[in-house]
Design an enzyme around this catalytic site. Structure first.
Site, PDB file in Angstrom:
ATOM      1  N   HIS A 110       0.843  -1.204   0.000  1.00 50.43           N
ATOM      2  CA  HIS A 110       0.000   0.000   0.000  1.00 50.43           C
ATOM      3  C   HIS A 110       0.876   1.252   0.000  1.00 50.43           C
ATOM      4  CE1 HIS A 110       1.070  -0.512   4.220  1.00 50.43           C
ATOM      5  NE2 HIS A 110       0.769   0.764   4.439  1.00 50.43           N
ATOM      6  N   ASP A 112       0.380   5.017   1.863  1.00 51.57           N
ATOM      7  CA  ASP A 112      -0.414   5.403   3.033  1.00 51.57           C
ATOM      8  C   ASP A 112      -1.631   6.239   2.632  1.00 51.57           C
ATOM      9  OD1 ASP A 112       1.125   4.062   4.928  1.00 51.57           O
ATOM     10  OD2 ASP A 112       2.544   5.733   5.109  1.00 51.57           O
ATOM     11  N   HIS A 266       4.619   0.251   0.179  1.00 48.62           N
ATOM     12  CA  HIS A 266       5.417  -0.474   1.166  1.00 48.62           C
ATOM     13  C   HIS A 266       4.612  -1.605   1.789  1.00 48.62           C
ATOM     14  CE1 HIS A 266       3.444   2.870   3.252  1.00 48.62           C
ATOM     15  NE2 HIS A 266       3.451   2.135   4.340  1.00 48.62           N
ATOM     16  N   ARG A 281       5.017   6.845  13.713  1.00 49.52           N
ATOM     17  CA  ARG A 281       4.848   7.220  12.305  1.00 49.52           C
ATOM     18  C   ARG A 281       4.260   8.628  12.199  1.00 49.52           C
ATOM     19  NH1 ARG A 281       0.880   4.453   7.744  1.00 49.52           N
ATOM     20  NH2 ARG A 281      -0.693   5.869   8.566  1.00 49.52           N
TER      21      ARG A 281
HETATM   22  C1  SIN Z   1       3.064   1.583   7.560  1.00 48.92           C
HETATM   23  O1  SIN Z   1       2.448   0.816   6.841  1.00 48.92           O
HETATM   24  O2  SIN Z   1       3.048   2.787   7.392  1.00 48.92           O
HETATM   25  C2  SIN Z   1       3.908   1.016   8.672  1.00 48.92           C
HETATM   26  C3  SIN Z   1       5.001   0.173   8.171  1.00 48.92           C
HETATM   27  C4  SIN Z   1       5.653  -0.650   9.255  1.00 48.92           C
HETATM   28  O3  SIN Z   1       5.013  -0.947  10.284  1.00 48.92           O
HETATM   29  O4  SIN Z   1       6.812  -1.032   9.068  1.00 48.92           O
END
Ligand code: SIN
Length: 290
Positions: A110, A112, A266, A281
């Protein structure tokens, strides 16, 4: 700053080492807490656009300093997802997977918050506690995916738009696992109606074209039958899985990853069982992502 033999030429304030030939770079010898200099900030923005995801090891950042880092690239108070927030700094989403508790399911490709009309342009992720093994995050390049397609398919995709919705993702299951989940889910649905984005977008900083659909949030391509839409999306999603378009980060405690949320997808590997994993985050954005 010590100069490294591997450093990318053209950067005078940053020692940058490419991570793979197609995506990613490590920035050496920099504490992100010390980035007041505007020329250095300009190089950080340029490096993010060029390499799409940047890694910084051994960082010491307070929550406020992490917010200041996000502000180098955009506004840290734009679109947010549904993660719990940091108790002092609300722009921080807390991604915490606890033994015996909830394990956040970002183990799906995805970008974000593409279910928002104006998704974030990037994200600063700062590791606090990392499993002894597992829990890596992988990024893949949406511009490389676009470049890999045949001219005929590219031309066809440029005419199409796709529907994105958080309901397509793991979030509904998460809401329904909470004690007051039904009400939270109803509220999230009311506040986040499905949105439509072009299937091909042009990155405003690099001018590069990129494929803007992802399996977590993209529900269907408009104007196609469900069967056609599923088949075309499956072809595109498969292309994102090519290892040569990817960079996989083995986290250490206090690593920062900053990614361009327009140009990458990611995936967080959920292979760490009941081990504790905690990251902070911050998504950042602009008035218009594209
Ligand atoms: C995310 O998807 O923004 C988080 C990625 C992660 O937990 O490594």
């Amino acid at each position: 700053m010590s100069k490294r033999e591997t450093a990318v030429p053209g950067y005078t304030h940053l020692a940058i080492e490419p991570y793979t030939p197609n995506i990613g770079a490590v920035v050496h010898d920099l504490q992100l807490a010390n980035t007041a200099d505007e020329a250095l900030r300009e190089e950080l923005r340029r490096a993010l656009a060029e390499f799409q995801v940047l890694f910084f090891r051994k960082q010491q950042l307070t929550p406020e300093q992490q917010t200041a880092v996000a502000r180098i690239f955009g506004d840290p108070d734009k679109a947010k997802a549904f993660f719990p927030r940091h108790d002092r700094v609300a722009s921080i989403e807390v991604i915490e997977s606890k033994p015996g508790g909830h394990v956040y399911g970002t183990d799906q490709w995805h970008a974000d918050i593409t279910f928002s009309p104006n998704p974030p342009t990037g994200t600063v992720l700062y590791s606090q506690v990392i499993p002894a093994s597992g829990g890596d995050t992988v990024w893949t390049s949406a511009t490389r995916v676009y470049d890999s397609l045949s001219p005929g398919l590219r031309a066809e995709l440029e005419t199409l738009s796709a529907v994105h919705s958080f309901e397509h993702s793991g979030w509904p299951r998460f809401f329904l696992s909470l004690p007051n989940g039904e009400a939270l889910y109803r509220q999230a649905r009311a506040e986040n109606l499905p949105v439509v984005h072009p299937v091909v977008q042009t990155h405003p900083l690099t001018g590069k074209k990129l494929v803007y659909v992802n399996p977590n949030f993209t529900d269907r391509i408009q104007g196609l039958s469900r069967q056609e839409s599923d088949a075309l999306l499956a072809l595109l999603f498969q292309r994102f899985e090519r290892p040569e378009f990817q960079a996989r980060l083995r986290w250490e405690q206090h690593t920062v990853a900053i990614w361009d949320n327009r140009a990458t997808h990611h995936y967080a590997a959920k292979d760490y069982g009941s081990q504790y994993r905690l990251l902070h985050r911050i998504t950042f954005g602009e008035d218009r992502a594209f």
